[in-house]
Structures are given as C-alpha cells and as structure tokens.
Design a protein around this motif. Structure first.
Motif, PDB file in Angstrom:
ATOM      1  N   ARG A   1      -1.462  11.907   8.961  1.00 15.95           N
ATOM      2  CA  ARG A   1      -2.500  11.212   8.189  1.00 15.95           C
ATOM      3  C   ARG A   1      -1.885  10.291   7.152  1.00 15.95           C
ATOM      4  NH1 ARG A   1      -7.928  13.490   8.304  1.00 15.95           N
ATOM      5  NH2 ARG A   1      -8.303  11.932   6.692  1.00 15.95           N
ATOM      6  N   ASP A   2      -0.840  10.768   6.479  1.00 11.47           N
ATOM      7  CA  ASP A   2      -0.190   9.955   5.436  1.00 11.47           C
ATOM      8  C   ASP A   2       0.423   8.689   6.034  1.00 11.47           C
ATOM      9  OD1 ASP A   2      -0.902  11.832   3.563  1.00 11.47           O
ATOM     10  OD2 ASP A   2       1.067  12.801   3.495  1.00 11.47           O
ATOM     11  N   VAL A   3       1.116   8.828   7.159  1.00  6.24           N
ATOM     12  CA  VAL A   3       1.761   7.660   7.771  1.00  6.24           C
ATOM     13  C   VAL A   3       0.711   6.721   8.351  1.00  6.24           C
ATOM     14  CG1 VAL A   3       3.400   6.909   9.542  1.00  6.24           C
ATOM     15  CG2 VAL A   3       3.845   8.987   8.245  1.00  6.24           C
ATOM     16  N   LEU A   4      -0.418   7.283   8.814  1.00  3.06           N
ATOM     17  CA  LEU A   4      -1.505   6.442   9.306  1.00  3.06           C
ATOM     18  C   LEU A   4      -2.085   5.593   8.182  1.00  3.06           C
ATOM     19  CD1 LEU A   4      -3.317   5.714  11.735  1.00  3.06           C
ATOM     20  CD2 LEU A   4      -4.837   7.579  11.047  1.00  3.06           C
ATOM     21  N   THR A   5      -2.160   6.150   6.982  1.00  5.55           N
ATOM     22  CA  THR A   5      -2.620   5.380   5.815  1.00  5.55           C
ATOM     23  C   THR A   5      -1.677   4.213   5.547  1.00  5.55           C
ATOM     24  OG1 THR A   5      -3.639   7.346   4.853  1.00  5.55           O
ATOM     25  CG2 THR A   5      -3.171   5.511   3.365  1.00  5.55           C
ATOM     26  N   ASP A   6      -0.376   4.459   5.666  1.00  2.00           N
ATOM     27  CA  ASP A   6       0.604   3.374   5.498  1.00  2.00           C
ATOM     28  C   ASP A   6       0.407   2.305   6.567  1.00  2.00           C
ATOM     29  OD1 ASP A   6       1.696   4.756   3.389  1.00  2.00           O
ATOM     30  OD2 ASP A   6       3.312   5.660   4.577  1.00  2.00           O
ATOM     31  N   LEU A   7       0.094   2.720   7.791  1.00  2.00           N
ATOM     32  CA  LEU A   7      -0.118   1.764   8.873  1.00  2.00           C
ATOM     33  C   LEU A   7      -1.348   0.899   8.591  1.00  2.00           C
ATOM     34  CD1 LEU A   7       0.747   0.729  11.674  1.00  2.00           C
ATOM     35  CD2 LEU A   7      -0.679   2.517  12.701  1.00  2.00           C
ATOM     36  N   GLU A   8      -2.385   1.479   8.000  1.00  2.00           N
ATOM     37  CA  GLU A   8      -3.563   0.696   7.616  1.00  2.00           C
ATOM     38  C   GLU A   8      -3.187  -0.391   6.619  1.00  2.00           C
ATOM     39  OE1 GLU A   8      -7.264   3.873   7.983  1.00  2.00           O
ATOM     40  OE2 GLU A   8      -5.958   3.948   6.209  1.00  2.00           O
ATOM     41  N   ALA A   9      -2.317  -0.034   5.671  1.00  2.00           N
ATOM     42  CA  ALA A   9      -1.892  -1.013   4.668  1.00  2.00           C
ATOM     43  C   ALA A   9      -1.099  -2.149   5.309  1.00  2.00           C
ATOM     44  CB  ALA A   9      -1.062  -0.314   3.595  1.00  2.00           C
ATOM     45  N   LYS A  10      -0.278  -1.827   6.292  1.00  2.00           N
ATOM     46  CA  LYS A  10       0.543  -2.858   6.952  1.00  2.00           C
ATOM     47  C   LYS A  10      -0.308  -3.807   7.783  1.00  2.00           C
ATOM     48  CE  LYS A  10       4.438   0.342   7.410  1.00  2.00           C
ATOM     49  NZ  LYS A  10       5.134   1.236   8.362  1.00  2.00           N
ATOM     50  N   THR A  11      -1.356  -3.295   8.401  1.00  2.00           N
ATOM     51  CA  THR A  11      -2.155  -4.114   9.319  1.00  2.00           C
ATOM     52  C   THR A  11      -3.359  -4.759   8.646  1.00  2.00           C
ATOM     53  OG1 THR A  11      -3.488  -2.192   9.967  1.00  2.00           O
ATOM     54  CG2 THR A  11      -1.486  -2.647  11.255  1.00  2.00           C
ATOM     55  N   GLY A  12      -3.767  -4.228   7.468  1.00  2.00           N
ATOM     56  CA  GLY A  12      -4.973  -4.718   6.831  1.00  2.00           C
ATOM     57  C   GLY A  12      -6.231  -4.246   7.524  1.00  2.00           C
ATOM     58  N   LYS A  13      -6.108  -3.263   8.369  1.00  2.00           N
ATOM     59  CA  LYS A  13      -7.251  -2.707   9.090  1.00  2.00           C
ATOM     60  C   LYS A  13      -7.432  -1.251   8.688  1.00  2.00           C
ATOM     61  CE  LYS A  13      -6.376  -5.683  13.113  1.00  2.00           C
ATOM     62  NZ  LYS A  13      -7.622  -6.457  13.066  1.00  2.00           N
TER      63      LYS A  13
END
Length: 865
Positions: free
Chosen positions: A67-79
């Motif tokens: 979940r934590d790394v998925l949050t980081d992925l949201e920040a990278k993609t803007g989605k």
C-alpha cells in the motif's frame, strides 16, 4: 535496501534478478537505460516465501508495504488508484527468476470498477472502452483467482463489446460463475490478484514445466505491479511482441507481430490473427524506428537476442518486458557465432553459452513437441534420437509388423545375442533391465537405433501380451514413442522431425573455438565405418576406441564364432576360424579406410565368452521336447554334446572371468585370428588410406605378463604377414585399465605400452562389485553425516576418482611418453572432464551421440565456465 519484500522499479537492476525475477530485473534495467518503460514496483521472491498457498491474501506487514509503495506510484503518475476521475490502472504479472512462458498468471486492468468506468470513458472518448476493459479484467481475474475456464465470461473481443449498455450483465455473469460478487474495491482486486499470481507457482502444469526444464521448485516468483498502457484505445494504439533477431533462423532484423487496437493478452492467446511487424513500419514509421532502436540498444546491453513485449498508446511506445529470447537450436548457434563476429560477445562467451541439450536436439530424429505427449516412464538414455512404433514383445511380432512395413519398437526384459538378427529391423528398443553398456545399448548404438534401457518402472506380462508402465497398460500392437536422448517413454505416436546436425556450419565453428580453448582432446568411441565417417566429418582427431564385439554378435558371424569355440573337433573349429578371419579382414579394411588417415585404436574382443553361448535353458527345453516327441534319436545326442560344450565354458561370474586378455590365453587361436584379420587388412589398404596412428588395445589386463603374451602373438602375426606380403606393418600397443589391480600397477603397464586407456565404467563396476545398472538401482552414496547423496555412477570422485588419479600418476612417473586416455560415462560429467584436464589426461573417448557435447564442455571447463 533494508527490506527485501517490495522494490520500486527505479531501485532495481539486472544484478538483482534472483530477487526481482527476470521480468522485474529487465524492467528495472530498461529504466536505467532510458528505454520508455512505465513506472511500477516489484513484490519480490522473498515476499513469495511468506505466502500461504490458497490464502487469497498477503500477510499484513507485506500488504502494508505494498500500500505504501502504491501511494508513491500515485505520486509519480499523478493518478489515483480507484479514482473515477483520473484512475491509476495497473497490471499484475509474474516474474520468476527463470522464464516460464505461459505457466504463471497475469491480470491486466486491475483497479477498474463500475465506478471507474466513466473516468476511463472520458479519457478514451469511447463509452465502450470501459466495458471492454472491465470485461477483460473480469475474465483474467476470474481465471486467476477463482479458476474460471478461459472464455467462460468473455470469449472474444466482440463479446466484450456486446456486454450491453450497462455493466450489470457482466457482473451478474461473474456472480453466477463464482458465487461471489466481482470486487468493487480496487485494493481487494490487487491483493487477491497478487496472491493468485503467487499461487500459480504451485499449479500442476507449472510444477511439471519446472521439472522438465530443471528449474528449482523452491525458487518462487516475484510479481510486477506496473501502470497500465492501453493498446485498445483506438486505431492509433496497439500491442505486439518482437524479437531482435529471427528466433527460428537467427537472421538479423526485427521479427514479430502486432495488433492494432488490442491488449497484449489477445496476441498471446491467439484469439485474433496478428500482423507482421513489418506492417508496423509502413503504418507507423516513427514508432517502428523507436522500437527498432530500443531493441538494438537492449540487445547490445544484455548481449543476447531479446524477446520484447510492447504497447503503443495513442502513438506513444511503451516497452513492457524484455528477456532473453527462446530460439530453435539452429538459431541459437547462428546468433552466437554472429554476435561473436560482430564483437558483441567474445568467442569464449559464445562457447560458454551453448547448452548441452541443444546438441541432443540437433542429432538424428527428434520428437517435435514431447510436452504434448503423455509421459509413461523414464529409463536410461542409450541411443540418440527418437522413434515411434508399434509395441512388439518378441521376434515373431517384430517379423509380423515389419512384413507389413510398420514401424516397430521392440519391448523386452533385455536383449541377447540371439536378438541380433531382428534388431536391425526395428525402429527403436526399450528394455526393462540393463544399462548403457548392456547388449541392447551396445548393439543399438552400433546400428544407430534409438534405445532406452533400464526402464525399471515397466512390467511385461507375456501371457496377456500387455506392458504396464506405471499405472498405464498398453497392449502389444499399441503405439509408443521413445526418446533415446532423454530416456523418456510416451504414449501414442508423437510427431518426429528430422534434424540435420551436419548442415550446421555455425556448430562447426563453435566446436573449433571450443577445441582451441581446451588442452584435453576428444576422440570418438566408434565401431562401424558409418559411425567413423560421421564423427570424422566434424573434424575429430580420430577414433580412440573401436570395439570389435559387433563382429561376433552380428547374426552373420555369431554361428561361426560359436562353432569355433564349441565344435567337437579341431578341424571344425579351424574351418570356422578361417571363415571368421576372412570375413573380419574385409570388415577391418572398411574400418581402416573410413578413418581417412586419422588415428584409430582397435580394442580386441573384450566381452565375456558367456555372452556368445546359446541359451542353456532353451537347450534343455529343446531336449525335453525331443524326448517327449521322438523318444531317443541322433538329434538328442547332438543336443547333449552341445549342452556339454556350453557347460564347459560356463562361469559362475562371467563378467569377471573369461573375457578380454584371458580369452586370448584360453583360446589363443581366436585372438590370433582377430589380430591377423586386422593386420592383414592393414596390408591390403594403400598406405595413404591407412590411419596415421594404428593401435591395438588389449582389454582386461591385470599384469604385465598378459600384455607380453599378446604382444608375442601380434609380433608373430606381423612377421608372418610381412614375409608373405612384403609389407612393413606399423602399429602401437595399448592396454585397458578396467580393474583395481591394473590401476595399482599402471606404472608397470605403462613401461611396455604406448597408451593406457582407463575404462571408468568397468573400473567402477569392479570397485563396487556391481554392474552399472544394479549400481544405479541399489547403491547409494552417502555423505559424512549419513545422508543419501547419489549413485556412484557416473562419477565417484572420492573412490574411483582417486584410483584413476593413482593410475595416471604412476604411469606418468614410469613413462612420460605413454599416453593416457579415459573412456566411459564419466566423460559425460562436467566435473570429471575438469578433473581429467587438471590431471593431465591426453584424451577421452566419447560415443558419437556424446562427442559434440564433450568437445564443447571441455572447451567450457578449460576456460573457466
């Protein structure tokens, strides 16, 4: 990294492949190279070890980290994952350290729910796009998580488009098939999806694949979670698979397929017909140019042919995966040679990359796709190539089927000399007992027949004319397929394909490079003119061991040999010997000419005399039948005389009694006839056609006196022939080391011969007092703590290896000029070849089917592979 469970792609590298898997490491490396790759993260093989199969969830600590790394992925993609406005949709794909194509699960479009469809519709400007994408997710999720068969929910792209104006129909169908609602929580989809990919490692097909490919069962798989690229957004989108070189031929240039307006699984599933990648170059030249440049860069970076998956989303190229491409054997060899010539790899690296299994696939006939067959049993591989035919349990059935021009597999407990007449008629041989040096194996190799021996899981019921292979019963006349290169037996008739090893110039090139790397020379163990001609075509230095047993087992010569040793008069014995001498002289002429000036070492008759005698039990049965039918007549007297003669030669332990040099002592006239046939043939053949180095090997010696006795025979024959023909016969003398005593006195033996050839199989048998087939079944080596390790065959380094080293050291100390050679199954073992090289062995002898593998392996071990 402090945690080994979840790794963002940008923190990975190729060096972490055991942790990240092949796909994950490849994606990480592409990011480092600047290849257009979507962001994501990898749940590692260490995380897989925490998973409980069938749990449908991840352990809490792992799930929190995801979940934590998925949050980081949201920040990278803007989605935002699960957002109806600008949703982050991801793929969940397996990433085992060693590629397992098609064996593990993949789920695309994870994160898509009924609430998110409208957001996708706005992005795509196509209301049907959301339904189509959700339908694909439901099918892949249902298959991976719930085991719904393919096509049950969505059978084709058209089905996805026709799901109706609402999603309700699809969700209702999902509930009907699974008994559960399709999860509308994207996090539930993700967690269960990852767990399902982990679970797929334990599937029966995946387990069997790993067994066949020799992949460790405990290696596990990583899981790649990556932002989706949509190839089904319209005519300016698509997906494809491309190879940096042709995987079938090895030719340079992109080779592959693509589909416009499609997602990748459609291409893999084959539900629609793809188009050639060359069409992409005409339709989207800019995208094609980017793809070509990316493949070229990846191939140069990884120094190997690449298998690349890609998606084009509205004209933008994304590379989804790269891995070393699986190729045909011929393509593999061509690409290795070409890459070495291009400077991408060195010649040494090219030799190191040749896997031994490729050579077996190149030799003789082969099964086109053995994975499609039902494997029934496995024995000892004893003849190259594969065969398909009807089961025949005896000579009568072989004759019956071959008279109808039907292919036949002789299936029997074991073969004997009496079977020699029918063995040339069959397509292949399968025996319940025996090993690689048994009669069946020796004769089959001489005939070039595929052969599997020692299939101990097989039972033959001759009363019912049935063969039991495991839990399967097959009847005489049923078809089976055997693979002599792997020892496997399959039900039914599998497709055979012809292999043309001799056509491969690339293999010749690689073999020459391997020879340059190796000090240890590889000579052939070949016994027929055809075998010798075949092996010499590959540039082999010569034949280090030519067996002569076939000249006595052959159906044309066996009756003569029996008469020579069983005749009730000296005159009858001499007539048979004269005929054998004449016939064998002709055979030896053909052998000598076949060498075309290369080396040839001929071993005198070694097989125990017991192997050539008529079957005693059959004689007793015949006598009983004659007495019952006719009372007393002259035939009974003849049979009884033959039985007495047979009993006169019987030994309690024939394998270790009257054989080899001992036969020359007991029957010097037999040895003299064979020597005269060989040296007489040398007088008949023009000097320019003779072997450059003709040697005579004396088998089963135990002391110097035996060698000197045979040497006197050879000298007398050579002198006699020289006087009658005027020819000066040049030959060298060698001895076989097959017993512990011969190894112990090798220093003495080397002082009177030019070559000592250690038969590692025979030496192992005498050390352990067990035949090779019995050793494989009943002898188990144990480690110092008592744990079972392996059979002493083919390599017992601590026992037999020490004895071989002792023989070599003593021989070298006594005579620096005496050559040392080794033959036997040990020369197939990589570690033993390395030891032989270290010990200073001059050459090893390999059977034709193992010759090319040994040459490559010798080059690999000599150069540190």
């Amino acid at each position: 990294m402090t945690n080994q469970w979840v790794v963002p792609l940008e923190e990975g590298s190729q060096d972490l492949q055991p942790l990240l898997g092949g796909k994950g490491a490849g994606l990480a490396e592409m990011l480092r190279l600047g290849i257009p790759t979507l962001p994501g993260f990898i749940i590692t093989t260490e995380a897989w070890k925490t998973h409980t199969p069938g749990s449908r969830s991840l352990i809490p600590d792992l799930w929190k980290e995801v979940r934590d790394v998925l949050t980081d992925l949201e920040a990278k993609t803007g989605k935002v994952f699960g957002s109806p406005i600008d949703p982050l949709i991801v793929s969940v794909r397996s990433s085992p350290p060693i590629s397992m194509p098609g064996q593990l699960k993949t789920i695309l479009n994870v994160g898509l729910t009924a609430a998110v469809i409208d957001g996708l519709a706005r992005l795509s400007e196509d209301p049907g796009f959301g339904r189509d994408t959700l339908a694909r997710l439901a099918q892949m999720y249902g298959e991976a998580v719930h085991g719904i068969p393919k096509g049950r929910l969505v059978d084709s792209p058209e089905d996805a488009e026709q799901m109706g104006s609402t999603v309700g129909q699809l969700l209702a169908l999902f509930r009907k098939e699974t008994g559960e609602d399709f999860p509308q929580d994207p996090y539930v989809q993700l967690q269960r999806g990852v767990a399902a990919v982990f679970d797929s490692w334990f599937g029966d097909n995946a387990r069997q694949y790993r067994e066949d490919q020799q992949i460790p069962q405990d290696q596990g798989t990583a899981v790649v979670v990556q932002q989706m690229a949509f190839g089904n957004l319209g005519p300016d989108s698509g997906s494809g698979v491309v190879f940096s070189r042709n995987p079938a031929t090895g030719e340079r240039g992109l080779y592959g397929e693509y589909l416009s307006n499609s997602q990748g699984e459609q291409l893999v599933a084959g539900v629609v017909t793809p188009r050639s990648i060359s069409d992409l170059g005409r339709e989207w030249p800019e995208v094609y140019g980017e793809l070509e440049a990316a493949c070229s860069r990846l191939e140069k970076h990884f120094r190997d042919v690449q298998d690349v998956e890609f998606t084009v989303e509205r004209g933008r190229l994304w590379i989804l995966q790269t891995r070393a491409a699986k190729r045909t054997p011929h393509a593999t060899l061509k690409t290795l040679v070409d890459m070495a010539d291009e400077g991408l790899i060195t010649r040494t690296q090219a030799v190191h990359r040749v896997k031994p299994g490729i050579l077996e696939e190149l030799a003789g006939a082969a099964l086109f796709d053995s994975s499609a067959g039902e494997r029934l049993a496995c024995g000892i591989q004893s003849g190259p190539g594969a065969a398909v035919g009807k089961i025949a349990l005896d000579r009568d059935q072989v004759a019956h089927f071959t008279a109808k021009h039907l292919p036949v597999i002789l299936v029997t407990e074991q073969t004997s000399a009496d079977d020699a007449a029918i063995m040339p008629l069959v397509s292949g041989i399968l025996t319940q007992h025996g090993g690689a040096t048994s009669h069946a194996a020796v004769v089959a190799r001489g005939l070039g027949k595929p052969c599997v021996v020692g299939c101990e899981g097989m039972e033959i019921d001759r009363d019912e004319r049935v063969v039991r292979l495991g839990n399967v019963r097959v009847r005489e006349g049923d078809e089976i397929s055997i693979d002599g290169s792997t020892g496997r037996v399959y039900r039914g008739s599998l497709e055979l394909v012809s292999q043309h090893t001799s056509d491969s110039e690339e293999l010749r090139t690689l073999l020459s490079w391997a020879d340059e790397l190796s000090r240890l020379r590889i000579l052939a163990d070949a016994s027929t003119p055809a075998e010798i001609e075949a092996v010499l075509e590959w540039g082999v230095e010569g034949v280090g061991l030519c067996r002569t047993e076939r000249l006595y087992f052959d159906s044309a010569y066996l009756p003569l040999f029996r008469q020579a040793i069983l005749a009730d008069s000296a005159a009858g014995s001499q007539r048979a010997l004269d005929e054998l001498r004449r016939s064998h002289r002709e055979e030896f002429r053909a052998l000598l000419r076949a060498t075309k000036g290369r080396r040839l070492w001929v071993r005198l008759l070694d097989a125990p005399v017991d192997h050539f005698l008529p079957d005693r039990e059959a004689l007793l049965t015949e006598l009983a039948e004659i007495r019952v039918l006719y009372g007393w007549n002259e035939e009974i007297g003849t049979r009884e005389a033959l039985l007495r003669a047979v009993d006169g030669w019987r030994q309690s332990n024939p394998d270790f009694a009257l054989r080899g040099v001992r036969l020359a002592s007991a029957l010097p006239e037999v040895a003299e006839a064979q020597i005269e046939a060989l040296l007489g043939a040398a007088c008949d053949v023009p000097s320019e056609e003779l072997p450059s180095d003709l040697g005579i090997l004396i088998p089963f010696v135990t002391h110097v006196g035996e060698i000197r006795q045979v040497l006197r025979l050879i000298q007398n024959v050579a002198h006699r022939l020289g006087e009658t023909t005027g020819a000066r016969i040049s030959y060298r003398l060698g001895a076989m080391i097959e017993t512990p005593r011969a190894a112990a006195v090798a220093g003495q033996l080397s002082s009177v011969v030019d070559l000592l050839c250690i038969d590692s199989d025979a030496l192992t048998e005498t050390v352990f007092s067990a035949s090779r087939e019995d050793g494989r079944r009943f002898l188990t080596m144990r480690s110092s703590d008592g744990q079972a390790s392996s059979s002493p065959f083919p390599a017992d380094v601590q026992g037999v290896g020490v004895l071989m080293r002792l023989a070599i050291d003593q021989a070298r100390a006594s005579s620096a000029e005496c050559e040392i050679a080794i033959r036997g199954s040990h020369v197939q073992d990589r570690s033993m070849l390395a030891a032989f090289d270290e010990w200073g062995v001059d050459f090893v002898c390999c059977q034709p089917s193992r010759l090319l593998k040994a040459r490559l392996t010798a080059g690999q071990v000599a150069s540190g592979a």
